[in-house]
Motif scaffolding. Structure first.
Motif, mmCIF file in Angstrom:
data_model
loop_
_atom_site.group_PDB
_atom_site.id
_atom_site.type_symbol
_atom_site.label_atom_id
_atom_site.label_comp_id
_atom_site.label_asym_id
_atom_site.label_seq_id
_atom_site.Cartn_x
_atom_site.Cartn_y
_atom_site.Cartn_z
ATOM 1 N N LYS A 1 0.819 -1.204 0.000
ATOM 2 C CA LYS A 1 0.000 0.000 0.000
ATOM 3 C C LYS A 1 0.860 1.264 0.000
ATOM 4 C CE LYS A 1 -3.125 2.526 3.095
ATOM 5 N NZ LYS A 1 -3.819 2.483 4.417
ATOM 6 N N HIS B 1 4.224 1.649 -0.842
ATOM 7 C CA HIS B 1 5.287 1.802 -1.832
ATOM 8 C C HIS B 1 4.780 1.353 -3.197
ATOM 9 C CE1 HIS B 1 9.160 1.644 -3.824
ATOM 10 N NE2 HIS B 1 9.694 2.284 -2.786
ATOM 11 N N ALA B 2 4.980 2.185 -4.203
ATOM 12 C CA ALA B 2 4.358 1.960 -5.515
ATOM 13 C C ALA B 2 4.969 0.817 -6.301
ATOM 14 C CB ALA B 2 4.413 3.243 -6.337
ATOM 15 N N THR B 3 6.232 0.467 -6.042
ATOM 16 C CA THR B 3 6.887 -0.554 -6.875
ATOM 17 C C THR B 3 7.436 -1.750 -6.109
ATOM 18 O OG1 THR B 3 9.037 0.564 -6.751
ATOM 19 C CG2 THR B 3 7.554 1.218 -8.554
#
Length: 479
Positions: free
Chosen positions: A45, A47-49
């Motif tokens: 949730k 951290h995007a990557t």
């Protein structure tokens, strides 16, 4: 030779995937119980990557939600729905049937991942360390819980229920769960996911009395109000509480925190006041009973004639020293003996050490850490009971998981965990497993077993019929 193969695998993985993996945080979690899943949820949730791979020694996920939550508390297992949503995300991978320290080392995980999170709980019993503890029918509550929940390691546990009286050493929620399962009418238990062989054993049980023994006083009981209320209203069963043990509580109650106050008010009311007519009628016709005994510590377990099975427990009477809820129990020379045919110890659990270089605390059975960061190991974290000890319920484990997850993301973003150098993550570990002949189980493969169990349960009029044999599990998963 293995090291050469391992290094070669690193080179092959990195050469083919470096561009794609550059700057992508590779995170692994050891353990698939609530602590592991809540940590994964928070990382994905926040951290995007970041990619999260979860390793589990059993072929099935969910840890204590599947194998520790009482079968008659199905609502507590609803968190599985949230965990399944997490497992469905494309940046998450579940790898079951993998034992860290045996199939893969912690060193290999650290080579493959930027961050390693240990969330494998507390699976080792705390022993009583008294003479007679090795007698037949002296068991740990953890094993007993594993038995009635279908845990493969405990599925063949030998439990003799052809006894009249049971003593449980401990007064926490696990002790109460065990007492409740022993005393609940079999007609109610048949509606749960207790395995059929266990239901058969419980249906032939002769147990009439269960005594939960604590070393301190009633103001120190570790159970919660929900569990106490369930015991008070348990069908075909009555409490047998000695009024003299509780008469002092009403003087203490006004000064206590709200949660503790509500618990002790209910305990005092049950012990000291006349029950309402409906409850009184239920108790008067009950054939089974439970009781709480206080200020007692086991000093010896006594053998029945023949010397193999338990017949009683010898207890030292204690006195309390100190103030308030922090009082400690001090043994006296005065003794008491309780007759019983089964003893279950429920005095706490310890985590195991999976690597000799970890700062494992033998006394507490935890890994030393500073708010979740493992002492002396950059990029290694703990979540849940392996870091805190076995305290709290799923809600507190959720808090621990979220806290660790936020901490990992913060360390990645601050550069404390360096993600500039690519790591191969699961690709590297899968190569290691392949070389060792280990077949990891994916989440999709687990759902085959899930469907098998729920279909078998439907035929029996219950939520599921768990498969308790590891080989049978793997056969169903790979069919």
């Amino acid at each position: 030779m293995l090291r050469c193969a391992f290094d070669g695998a690193i080179g092959r993985c990195l050469s083919t995937a470096a561009a794609r993996l550059s700057q992508v945080p590779q995170v692994c979690i050891v353990g698939s119980g609530p602590a592991g899943f809540y940590t994964a949820q928070q990382i994905l949730k926040s951290h995007a990557t970041a990619r999260v791979d979860m390793y589990e020694k059993l072929p099935v996920p969910f840890g204590l939600v599947r194998y520790g939550v009482a079968p008659d508390h199905p609502e507590v297992k609803n968190c599985i729905n949230t965990f399944t949503q997490t497992a469905a995300k494309d940046r998450f991978t579940f790898l079951g049937n993998v034992t860290i320290s045996e199939d893969v080392t912690l060193h290999q995980l650290k080579e493959a991942y930027h961050a390693v999170i240990l969330a494998y709980g507390a699976s080792q019993d705390t022993a009583l360390n008294v003479p007679g503890e090795s007698l037949r029918n002296v068991l740990s509550a953890r094993q007993f819980v594993g038995w009635y929940n279908g845990l493969p390691d405990d599925a063949s546990l030998e439990v003799d229920l052809d006894v009249d009286s049971v003593v449980i050493i401990g007064q926490g929620n696990v002790a109460v769960d065990v007492a409740r399962i022993l005393l609940t009418p079999i007609a109610l238990l048949k509606k749960t996911d207790i395995p059929e062989n266990v239901l058969d054993a419980l249906s032939h049980s002769k147990v009439k009395r269960v005594t939960l023994v604590g070393r301190r006083g009633p103001q120190h009981v570790a159970l919660t109000i929900k569990e106490l209320r369930e015991m008070i209203h348990l069908p075909e069963c009555r409490p047998q509480l000695r009024p003299q043990d509780y008469s002092h509580l009403r003087d203490l109650i006004p000064s206590l925190p709200r949660q503790r106050k509500r618990l002790l008010e209910l305990l005092a009311k049950t012990a000291l006041d006349s029950p309402e007519p409906k409850l009184a009628s239920s108790w008067s016709s009950a054939e089974r009973e439970w009781s709480l005994r206080f200020l007692l510590s086991p000093v010896e377990i006594l053998a029945a004639p023949g010397g193999h099975a338990v017949c009683a427990v010898k207890l030292a009477k204690n006195r309390l020293e100190g103030e308030g809820l922090n009082q400690r129990a001090v043994q006296t020379t005065e003794m008491e003996t309780l007759q019983c045919g089964l003893i279950l110890r429920s005095i706490g659990y310890r985590g195991i050490n999976i690597d000799s270089l970890l700062p494992y605390d033998e006394r507490s059975g935890t890994i030393a850490n500073d708010g979740g960061r493992v002492t002396g190991h950059n990029g290694v974290y703990v979540s849940g009971w392996i870091g805190t000890g076995p305290v709290g319920v799923i809600l507190s484990t959720m808090t621990s998981g979220f806290t660790t997850g936020k901490l990992v993301v913060a360390d990645i973003e601050s550069g404390l965990v360096d993600v500039s150098t690519p790591r191969a993550g699961k690709m590297l570990i899968q190569n290691v497993l392949r070389e060792r002949g280990i077949q990891p189980v994916s989440f999709g493969q687990w759902t085959r077993l899930d469907e098998h169990e729920t279909e078998a349960g439907t035929l029996l009029g219950k939520p599921r019929e768990k498969v308790t044999n590891l080989k049978q599990m793997m056969d169903i998963i790979h069919q």
